[in-house]
Design a protein around this motif. Sequence first.
Motif, PDB file in Angstrom:
ATOM      1  N   TYR A 193       3.626   2.734 -14.839  1.00  0.00           N
ATOM      2  CA  TYR A 193       3.120   1.468 -14.313  1.00  0.00           C
ATOM      3  C   TYR A 193       2.647   1.704 -12.887  1.00  0.00           C
ATOM      4  CZ  TYR A 193       5.230  -0.788 -18.307  1.00  0.00           C
ATOM      5  OH  TYR A 193       5.528  -1.169 -19.579  1.00  0.00           O
ATOM      6  N   SER A 194       1.404   1.277 -12.579  1.00  0.00           N
ATOM      7  CA  SER A 194       0.895   1.540 -11.236  1.00  0.00           C
ATOM      8  C   SER A 194      -0.097   0.470 -10.820  1.00  0.00           C
ATOM      9  CB  SER A 194       0.199   2.898 -11.196  1.00  0.00           C
ATOM     10  OG  SER A 194      -0.983   2.841 -11.953  1.00  0.00           O
ATOM     11  N   LEU A 195      -0.186   0.273  -9.505  1.00  0.00           N
ATOM     12  CA  LEU A 195      -1.144  -0.702  -8.978  1.00  0.00           C
ATOM     13  C   LEU A 195      -2.569  -0.277  -9.294  1.00  0.00           C
ATOM     14  CD1 LEU A 195       0.474  -1.458  -5.527  1.00  0.00           C
ATOM     15  CD2 LEU A 195       0.158  -3.061  -7.396  1.00  0.00           C
ATOM     16  N   ILE A 196      -2.817   1.038  -9.245  1.00  0.00           N
ATOM     17  CA  ILE A 196      -4.202   1.482  -9.471  1.00  0.00           C
ATOM     18  C   ILE A 196      -4.638   1.180 -10.904  1.00  0.00           C
ATOM     19  CG2 ILE A 196      -3.552   3.893  -9.974  1.00  0.00           C
ATOM     20  CD1 ILE A 196      -6.434   3.790  -7.950  1.00  0.00           C
ATOM     21  N   GLY A 197      -3.720   1.404 -11.859  1.00  0.00           N
ATOM     22  CA  GLY A 197      -4.044   1.089 -13.251  1.00  0.00           C
ATOM     23  C   GLY A 197      -4.354  -0.392 -13.419  1.00  0.00           C
ATOM     24  N   GLY A 198      -3.501  -1.236 -12.808  1.00  0.00           N
ATOM     25  CA  GLY A 198      -3.732  -2.676 -12.891  1.00  0.00           C
ATOM     26  C   GLY A 198      -5.045  -3.062 -12.239  1.00  0.00           C
TER      27      GLY A 198
ATOM     28  N   VAL B 288       9.596  -6.462  -8.545  1.00  0.00           N
ATOM     29  CA  VAL B 288       9.442  -7.475  -7.502  1.00  0.00           C
ATOM     30  C   VAL B 288      10.199  -7.128  -6.233  1.00  0.00           C
ATOM     31  CG1 VAL B 288       9.082  -9.311  -9.163  1.00  0.00           C
ATOM     32  CG2 VAL B 288      11.383  -8.859  -8.311  1.00  0.00           C
ATOM     33  N   ASN B 289      11.130  -6.177  -6.310  1.00  0.00           N
ATOM     34  CA  ASN B 289      12.023  -6.007  -5.168  1.00  0.00           C
ATOM     35  C   ASN B 289      11.753  -4.752  -4.336  1.00  0.00           C
ATOM     36  OD1 ASN B 289      12.803  -4.229  -7.058  1.00  0.00           O
ATOM     37  ND2 ASN B 289      14.965  -4.797  -7.092  1.00  0.00           N
ATOM     38  N   LYS B 290      10.671  -4.082  -4.610  1.00  0.00           N
ATOM     39  CA  LYS B 290      10.391  -2.870  -3.831  1.00  0.00           C
ATOM     40  C   LYS B 290       8.983  -2.922  -3.268  1.00  0.00           C
ATOM     41  CE  LYS B 290      12.515   0.889  -6.026  1.00  0.00           C
ATOM     42  NZ  LYS B 290      12.160   1.473  -7.200  1.00  0.00           N
ATOM     43  N   MET B 291       8.848  -2.489  -2.033  1.00  0.00           N
ATOM     44  CA  MET B 291       7.506  -2.408  -1.465  1.00  0.00           C
ATOM     45  C   MET B 291       6.752  -1.273  -2.139  1.00  0.00           C
ATOM     46  SD  MET B 291       6.854  -4.613   0.833  1.00  0.00           S
ATOM     47  CE  MET B 291       5.653  -4.039   2.008  1.00  0.00           C
ATOM     48  N   PRO B 292       5.483  -1.512  -2.531  1.00  0.00           N
ATOM     49  CA  PRO B 292       4.724  -0.408  -3.106  1.00  0.00           C
ATOM     50  C   PRO B 292       4.474   0.661  -2.052  1.00  0.00           C
ATOM     51  CG  PRO B 292       3.339  -2.327  -2.770  1.00  0.00           C
ATOM     52  CD  PRO B 292       4.734  -2.749  -2.465  1.00  0.00           C
TER      53      PRO B 292
ATOM     54  N   LEU C 249       2.803  -9.854  -1.681  1.00  0.00           N
ATOM     55  CA  LEU C 249       1.632 -10.022  -0.816  1.00  0.00           C
ATOM     56  C   LEU C 249       0.880  -8.701  -0.686  1.00  0.00           C
ATOM     57  CD1 LEU C 249       3.158 -12.280   1.991  1.00  0.00           C
ATOM     58  CD2 LEU C 249       1.384 -12.930   0.358  1.00  0.00           C
ATOM     59  N   VAL C 250       1.660  -7.634  -0.450  1.00  0.00           N
ATOM     60  CA  VAL C 250       1.023  -6.321  -0.312  1.00  0.00           C
ATOM     61  C   VAL C 250       0.373  -5.911  -1.631  1.00  0.00           C
ATOM     62  CG1 VAL C 250       1.429  -3.888   0.188  1.00  0.00           C
ATOM     63  CG2 VAL C 250       2.632  -5.644   1.484  1.00  0.00           C
ATOM     64  N   GLY C 251       1.100  -6.114  -2.733  1.00  0.00           N
ATOM     65  CA  GLY C 251       0.571  -5.743  -4.041  1.00  0.00           C
ATOM     66  C   GLY C 251      -0.720  -6.484  -4.359  1.00  0.00           C
ATOM     67  N   THR C 252      -0.731  -7.795  -4.069  1.00  0.00           N
ATOM     68  CA  THR C 252      -1.930  -8.590  -4.337  1.00  0.00           C
ATOM     69  C   THR C 252      -3.114  -8.058  -3.537  1.00  0.00           C
ATOM     70  OG1 THR C 252      -0.496 -10.490  -4.658  1.00  0.00           O
ATOM     71  CG2 THR C 252      -2.835 -10.941  -4.388  1.00  0.00           C
ATOM     72  N   LEU C 253      -2.836  -7.733  -2.270  1.00  0.00           N
ATOM     73  CA  LEU C 253      -3.909  -7.202  -1.417  1.00  0.00           C
ATOM     74  C   LEU C 253      -4.471  -5.902  -2.008  1.00  0.00           C
ATOM     75  CD1 LEU C 253      -5.352  -7.677   1.280  1.00  0.00           C
ATOM     76  CD2 LEU C 253      -3.712  -6.109   2.317  1.00  0.00           C
ATOM     77  N   TYR C 254      -3.567  -5.001  -2.400  1.00  0.00           N
ATOM     78  CA  TYR C 254      -4.003  -3.747  -3.024  1.00  0.00           C
ATOM     79  C   TYR C 254      -4.879  -4.029  -4.253  1.00  0.00           C
ATOM     80  CZ  TYR C 254      -1.079  -0.366  -0.462  1.00  0.00           C
ATOM     81  OH  TYR C 254      -0.535   0.442   0.487  1.00  0.00           O
ATOM     82  N   LEU C 255      -4.396  -4.940  -5.107  1.00  0.00           N
ATOM     83  CA  LEU C 255      -5.118  -5.212  -6.359  1.00  0.00           C
ATOM     84  C   LEU C 255      -6.507  -5.758  -6.072  1.00  0.00           C
ATOM     85  CD1 LEU C 255      -2.223  -6.770  -8.418  1.00  0.00           C
ATOM     86  CD2 LEU C 255      -3.377  -4.608  -8.873  1.00  0.00           C
ATOM     87  N   VAL C 256      -6.589  -6.677  -5.087  1.00  0.00           N
ATOM     88  CA  VAL C 256      -7.901  -7.238  -4.737  1.00  0.00           C
ATOM     89  C   VAL C 256      -8.825  -6.121  -4.268  1.00  0.00           C
ATOM     90  CG1 VAL C 256      -9.096  -8.677  -3.056  1.00  0.00           C
ATOM     91  CG2 VAL C 256      -7.081  -9.549  -4.214  1.00  0.00           C
ATOM     92  N   LEU C 257      -8.300  -5.268  -3.386  1.00  0.00           N
ATOM     93  CA  LEU C 257      -9.148  -4.200  -2.845  1.00  0.00           C
ATOM     94  C   LEU C 257      -9.637  -3.275  -3.952  1.00  0.00           C
ATOM     95  CD1 LEU C 257      -7.374  -3.270   0.507  1.00  0.00           C
ATOM     96  CD2 LEU C 257      -9.539  -4.457   0.151  1.00  0.00           C
ATOM     97  N   ILE C 258      -8.689  -2.797  -4.769  1.00  0.00           N
ATOM     98  CA  ILE C 258      -9.084  -1.841  -5.819  1.00  0.00           C
ATOM     99  C   ILE C 258     -10.118  -2.466  -6.744  1.00  0.00           C
ATOM    100  CG2 ILE C 258      -8.310  -0.462  -7.778  1.00  0.00           C
ATOM    101  CD1 ILE C 258      -5.501  -0.534  -6.495  1.00  0.00           C
ATOM    102  N   SER C 259      -9.799  -3.662  -7.255  1.00  0.00           N
ATOM    103  CA  SER C 259     -10.654  -4.210  -8.300  1.00  0.00           C
ATOM    104  C   SER C 259     -12.024  -4.589  -7.755  1.00  0.00           C
ATOM    105  CB  SER C 259      -9.978  -5.403  -8.964  1.00  0.00           C
ATOM    106  OG  SER C 259      -9.658  -6.357  -8.002  1.00  0.00           O
ATOM    107  N   VAL C 260     -12.076  -5.213  -6.567  1.00  0.00           N
ATOM    108  CA  VAL C 260     -13.385  -5.624  -6.056  1.00  0.00           C
ATOM    109  C   VAL C 260     -14.210  -4.411  -5.628  1.00  0.00           C
ATOM    110  CG1 VAL C 260     -14.568  -6.939  -4.271  1.00  0.00           C
ATOM    111  CG2 VAL C 260     -12.631  -7.920  -5.459  1.00  0.00           C
ATOM    112  N   LEU C 261     -13.542  -3.426  -4.993  1.00  0.00           N
ATOM    113  CA  LEU C 261     -14.303  -2.235  -4.599  1.00  0.00           C
ATOM    114  C   LEU C 261     -14.894  -1.527  -5.814  1.00  0.00           C
ATOM    115  CD1 LEU C 261     -12.277  -0.635  -1.671  1.00  0.00           C
ATOM    116  CD2 LEU C 261     -14.450  -1.857  -1.612  1.00  0.00           C
ATOM    117  N   MET C 262     -14.187  -1.608  -6.945  1.00  0.00           N
ATOM    118  CA  MET C 262     -14.732  -0.966  -8.147  1.00  0.00           C
ATOM    119  C   MET C 262     -15.785  -1.829  -8.829  1.00  0.00           C
ATOM    120  SD  MET C 262     -12.325   1.212 -10.526  1.00  0.00           S
ATOM    121  CE  MET C 262     -13.734   1.189 -11.584  1.00  0.00           C
ATOM    122  N   ALA C 263     -15.458  -3.120  -8.980  1.00  0.00           N
ATOM    123  CA  ALA C 263     -16.331  -3.964  -9.791  1.00  0.00           C
ATOM    124  C   ALA C 263     -17.607  -4.367  -9.051  1.00  0.00           C
ATOM    125  CB  ALA C 263     -15.577  -5.207 -10.251  1.00  0.00           C
ATOM    126  N   ALA C 264     -17.527  -4.516  -7.720  1.00  0.00           N
ATOM    127  CA  ALA C 264     -18.699  -5.020  -7.001  1.00  0.00           C
ATOM    128  C   ALA C 264     -19.919  -4.106  -7.146  1.00  0.00           C
ATOM    129  CB  ALA C 264     -18.357  -5.257  -5.532  1.00  0.00           C
TER     130      ALA C 264
END
Lengths: 291, 253, 283
Positions: free
Chosen positions: C135-140, C220-224, C65-80
């Motif tokens: 491997y990183s959330l920011i890269g993704g 899958v088993n660690k909080m980012p 859930l946290v990872g998905t939230l991060y990914l949404v924020l990063i990608s939309v803030l960049m792409a928008a």
Amino acid sequence: MMNKAYQFIRTREAVMRGLFLFCASFSILALGCICFFLFLNGVPFITKVGIANFFGTEWHLANASYGIFNMIVASIYVTALSTAIGVTVGLMTAICLFKFCPKKAVFALRQMINLLAGIPSVIYGLFGLIIIVPFLRDYLSPNGVGYGILSASIVLAVMVMPTIISVSLDALNAVPSSYYEGALALGATKEQSVFKIIVPAAKSGILAAVVLSIGRAIGETMAVIMVIGGSPVMPKGLFQSVRTMTANIAMGATELSGDPATALVATGVVLFVFTMLLNICFSLLKNGGKQ
Amino acid sequence: MDDRYNVSISDCNLYYSDFHALKDINIEIEQHEVTALIGPSGCGKSTFIKMLNRMNDLVEDCKITGNISIGGQDIYAKDLDINLLRKNVGMVFQKPNPFPMSIYDNIAFAPRTFGIKKKNELDDIIEHSLKQAGLWLEVRDRLRRNAMGLSGGQQQRLCIARALAADPKILLMDEPTSALDPISTGKIEDLISLLKQEYTIIIVTHNMQQATRISDKTAFFLLGEIIEHGKTDDLFSLPKDKRTESYVTGRFG
Amino acid sequence: MKSKAHNRQILRYRIAKWLAFTAFVLCILSLIAVLTFILIRGLPHINSQLLFGNYGKEPSIKPALVGTLYLVLISVLMAAPIGIGCAIFLTEYMKTSSRFVSIIHVAVETLAGIPSIVYGIFGYLVFVVALHFKYSLIGGGITLSIMILPVIVRSTEESLLAVPRSLREGSFALGTSKVRTIFSVVLPCAASGIVTSLILAIGRVVSESAVLILTIGMVVNKMPESLTSPGTSLALDVYYFGSHGYPEQAAATGVVLLILVVSINILATVLGKKFGKGELANG
């Protein structure tokens, strides 16, 4: 004093224009980067291991055999079968929604189909994994294997159906109603008018739906790897664990390094070239449809 | 620019790529006059007024030659600030085009553009402009409502108020009543008679009765040329040119 | 009088119609089946351990859930900003017939046609290999932002083109500069269309998994801990649980993902309708 304000506005105009121009050029830049990184890493690898090796039939990392021919064949198999199922059923559904369905139901069904078009592919994959694979294994498979081309094709067919339905329904709706009325006026039945006049008239739109679904099917990864099995062998039957190009990339992705990892990149290059060719077909069709 | 806002045009030609839309235009328009432009459709009236606030710049392949000056200033000079020109030369369009925002924000749009931010200043401008446009009594208690909810005639008067809020010297009107009913049209005509005390008005109209009712001078356009320009009464009662006569007596157009 | 041949013709097409009807029923049933089976298998297994528990013996999707939230924020803030800026340049500064516009259109269409796994490889090559981010959330997230760019550009362009020309003229005629016209008149008019496109883009990010398998590491088993740490997303968890022997948890995660995506899409449709009806109808 007035002049200063206008100077400011002029500068602001120029700066913003530059920013917008940069944004517009970004897509070209991104595309260039993607091509550059893929080809820079993939092509030298292919020449290094040799074209015969890379397009050979043996994928055996311990022997430095990186043949992806089997996977290309598997990709084509799965794509062809799923498109055949998906397009047949999807097109028929679109035709029903177009003329043979109560108007009230059409609206609700369209909404549902639009929603289904947005569902993540991994959900379709999961559906395949927990429903279709066991079902095929227990009831249909002659060898007790549920994974394989048939499962993957069914999953992909169900997955691309919403897209096919909405694109071909749009194409059917775009045919002028005078065609239909003209056919009826000549004494054709409703069914004849639809199948003989409207469907052929919507041909280019329907073809676009086919190409679109081929593109989705060949590039789909997650829905496929969950049901395909994954053995890098030559596909011989519907119930046999095989590996597509996309599955090859995703399966090895997290574990490999060095040459095997670059082999995955090279697989990606082949897949990229395939989809680019499809894109070109698609835009040709689209332009053809306009004329 | 000096304080006098007369329009002076000499030897002006305008082309839309290959199409020669205005031919050898020579005209003088004095300030505080209402000039009506009449003529059949497609004869260049709208093109003419769009030339005066350089709205033609938005059109592809539009080329203009000759001298066009307002208040002695060449408005096609390189160093001219086009935004300042358009502020001084307001325009009202054929179809009312209020912005989809509140009545208040519509009128405050131009003052805000030119840096007026204080609320009481804006309030004054808005009240004044709406009063000038004869709309104040109708909308004063719903200034925060969306302007799209007004009737067509009210929308057009709102557009006039919006143009006036920019404090223009010249007001260009491109068939401002053609999309309106007779009552709204009457209101806008009354308004024009009041506004000419303060502004130079150039109005395109298809309606010759309207031209005689509201204008001091009239110019007759035909196929991109000005055939005749003179006092409205003279032009309609004693036209000098045969073509003008045919047009004003309704024989063509 | 109908001839025999004619009757046969009519019959043949009637059969075709019934075949089509069968296919139609089959199609609708199979689409309903997807939803029903996922719900039946997944709903009973949604519990607080799965949603909010710590990942121990029992799996949890909290990191996802946290990872998905991060990914949404990063990608939309960049792409928008980039996507909207691109659409603005195409509609407000360029003539629709110009060469530059068609080149950009081709580039955007091509980006839209690239399979997500290829984006994944690109992200892997750039962020994991070339930039040594591991491997990183920011890269993704950045890779995803390129992927959703076409969605944003296309629909923003559409909504900007739907803004009537007369409004722009009205603004210019008041002496307003181009930039102010864009920000004060054009963008507000197109706002709901643009927001719809951003929501659809969020839907794409939430649904995506193939890009992420190659870029964020599927831990899958660690909080980012931060944007630079590896992580997972809801869609990746569905795959991971499904193929690592937790089909029940996979289905439950699938239900969560499904609810999320469907509500995102409904939100977009509702907003899109509001836009379609048009505050601009009489403008």
